[in-house]
Design an enzyme around this catalytic site. Structure first.
Site: not given
Length: 463
Positions: A240, A314
């Site tokens: 990130k 996920r």
């Protein structure tokens, strides 16, 4: 009972009069001449959120006037009384009149008094509230305590709340309520067939784990809560940028919501067999990081192509959901700080939820308004499922494109739930970017009070 509540209706207390611009004339007529004259001398103009301290003849506080939204306001805020703990001088207060929902106002008062003081000198909250007539003091205290538990977890930085710290929090809660707890840690995840949880967390110095809490009679309806417990998310090899990494201590907000809900269920002794599953990992970077382009086996047996290591939540949820689904529970609920797309669509205050159960969807919409725990249903739009097609595996875990990111994430997760009678996925933010009444800036628990209300409605209020 919550420490800010006084369970004695005869206790000396300063009255708080609630008014609106529409009712101010009637309210002011009921004040003493001194108080009414003081309000006039101050040129007090009632507007939502404004307050006025009314003096007595000795220079003390005779009462408080606090302004609510008008009845015809476009978006009346039932948590507006949550501003009071930050406005009022130290003392004991009571709600006098003018409240449309005294229970929500009491809860807002308690939630508005929240402080996270772990790393600084604690600031004592000097305001107390006499428990209003008709308010269930134990229930409102339970709700406030659950939110405090979750907020504290989200606000705690990762150096003090890594995957092992999340496990400790779950164990402490389990011990308090007499629940059973176990954890599968490190390479044991491979042996026990949780390959994606292991892959996401293996780069960290703190081993990944799956925490499993069970409580209640096995004969009761089975309710399983899954909470994403990513203690920190660097993004992995798809690292990130600095701006996106600043708040990643909150990426375990799903586990905080799950534990808050678990506390509510167990403390209220709801007649369910509760299971809480928390895949707790740190998405770190090292020579053992999983990579874009890797293909991972899942517990369900599906092969999953990795297109972006920053979509790790996920993956760990999928293995946990597959385990939850194996015993075909009556209801599975998962909480996850899953996608930025959800925030683009609905902002930080309104988490989307996804379900194929129309009755639950209707109940959640109605109850979210009743308990002021807002959510909004988004569709499991089946045609978008093709966005997850992979050329080399059963499924890709992201669409790889800019569209419908929250929807495609929910569609991915739904592939791992087949046997459960009902399944709801919440894509939460778990953070208040700025202070609002009853919701201080910082970690937040979203949709836990809502699902608790749903469980009370579906399964009864006591064992």
């Amino acid at each position: 009972m919550h420490p800010l509540l006084v369970n004695d209706p005869s206790a000396p207390a300063i009255p708080v009069h609630f008014t609106t611009a529409e009712t101010w004339a009637d309210i002011s007529e009921r004040l003493s001449p001194l108080a009414r004259g003081f309000a006039g001398a101050q040129n007090f103009e009632p507007a939502a959120g404004k307050h006025l301290l009314l003096p007595d003849a000795g220079g003390g506080i005779a009462g408080v006037v606090f302004c609510l939204d008008n009845a015809d306001a476009r978006h009346p805020d039932p948590f507006l009384p949550g501003k009071l703990p930050t406005l009022l001088p130290d003392g004991t207060y009571r709600f006098a009149d003018g409240l449309p929902d005294v229970t929500l106002a009491t809860l807002a008062f308690l939630l508005g008094a929240y402080r996270f003081d772990r790393y600084r000198k604690p600031k004592t909250v000097g305001v107390k509230l006499v428990l209003p007539p008709g308010v269930d003091g134990l229930e409102v205290s339970r709700l406030a305590e659950a939110v405090t538990l979750g907020r504290d977890l989200v606000n705690t930085p990762t150096n003090d709340l890594g995957p092992d710290g999340i496990e400790t929090a779950a164990r402490n809660l389990a011990a308090r309520h007499g629940a059973e707890v176990s954890a599968i840690v490190g390479d044991a995840l491979i042996a026990k067939n949780f390959p994606m949880i292991h892959a996401v967390g293996r780069a960290s110095a703190v081993p990944p784990r799956l925490v499993d809490v069970t409580w209640g009679e096995p004969s009761h309806p089975k309710v399983t809560i899954v909470g994403k417990g990513v203690a920190f998310d660097t993004g992995g090899l798809n690292i990130k940028p600095e701006s996106a990494m600043a708040l990643m201590k909150k990426d375990m907000g799903g586990s905080a919501a799950a534990l808050a809900l678990a506390h509510l269920v167990m403390d209220a002794q709801l007649p369910v067999r509760l299971r809480v599953l928390i895949p707790a990992v740190e998405n770190a970077i090292s020579g053992s990081s999983y990579r874009p382009g890797d293909v991972l086996r899942s517990r369900k047996g599906l092969s999953v192509e990795i297109s972006n290591t920053d979509a790790e939540g996920r993956l760990v949820l999928a293995d946990a959901l597959a385990l939850a689904d194996e015993e075909a529970p009556d209801l599975i609920v998962d909480y996850a700080t899953l996608t930025g797309a959800a925030r683009v669509a609905l902002g930080p205050d309104l988490p989307p939820f996804y379900t194929q159960d129309e009755t639950i969807a209707d109940d959640l919409a109605r109850l979210s308004r009743a308990v002021n725990d807002p959510v909004w249903r988004l569709p499991l739009w089946a045609p978008y499922d093709s966005m997850l097609d992979s050329k080399i595996a059963d499924v890709n875990h992201t669409s790889g494109g800019p569209f419908a990111g929250s929807v495609t994430a929910a569609l991915f997760l739904h592939r791992f739930v087949e046997k459960a009678r009902a399944y709801v996925h919440f894509d939460i933010f778990a953070w208040n970017p700025s202070t609002k009444p009853g919701r201080p800036e910082g970690g937040e628990v979203q949709a836990a009070r809502l699902v608790y209300a749903l469980l009370k409605q579906r399964y009864g209020t006591a064992a």
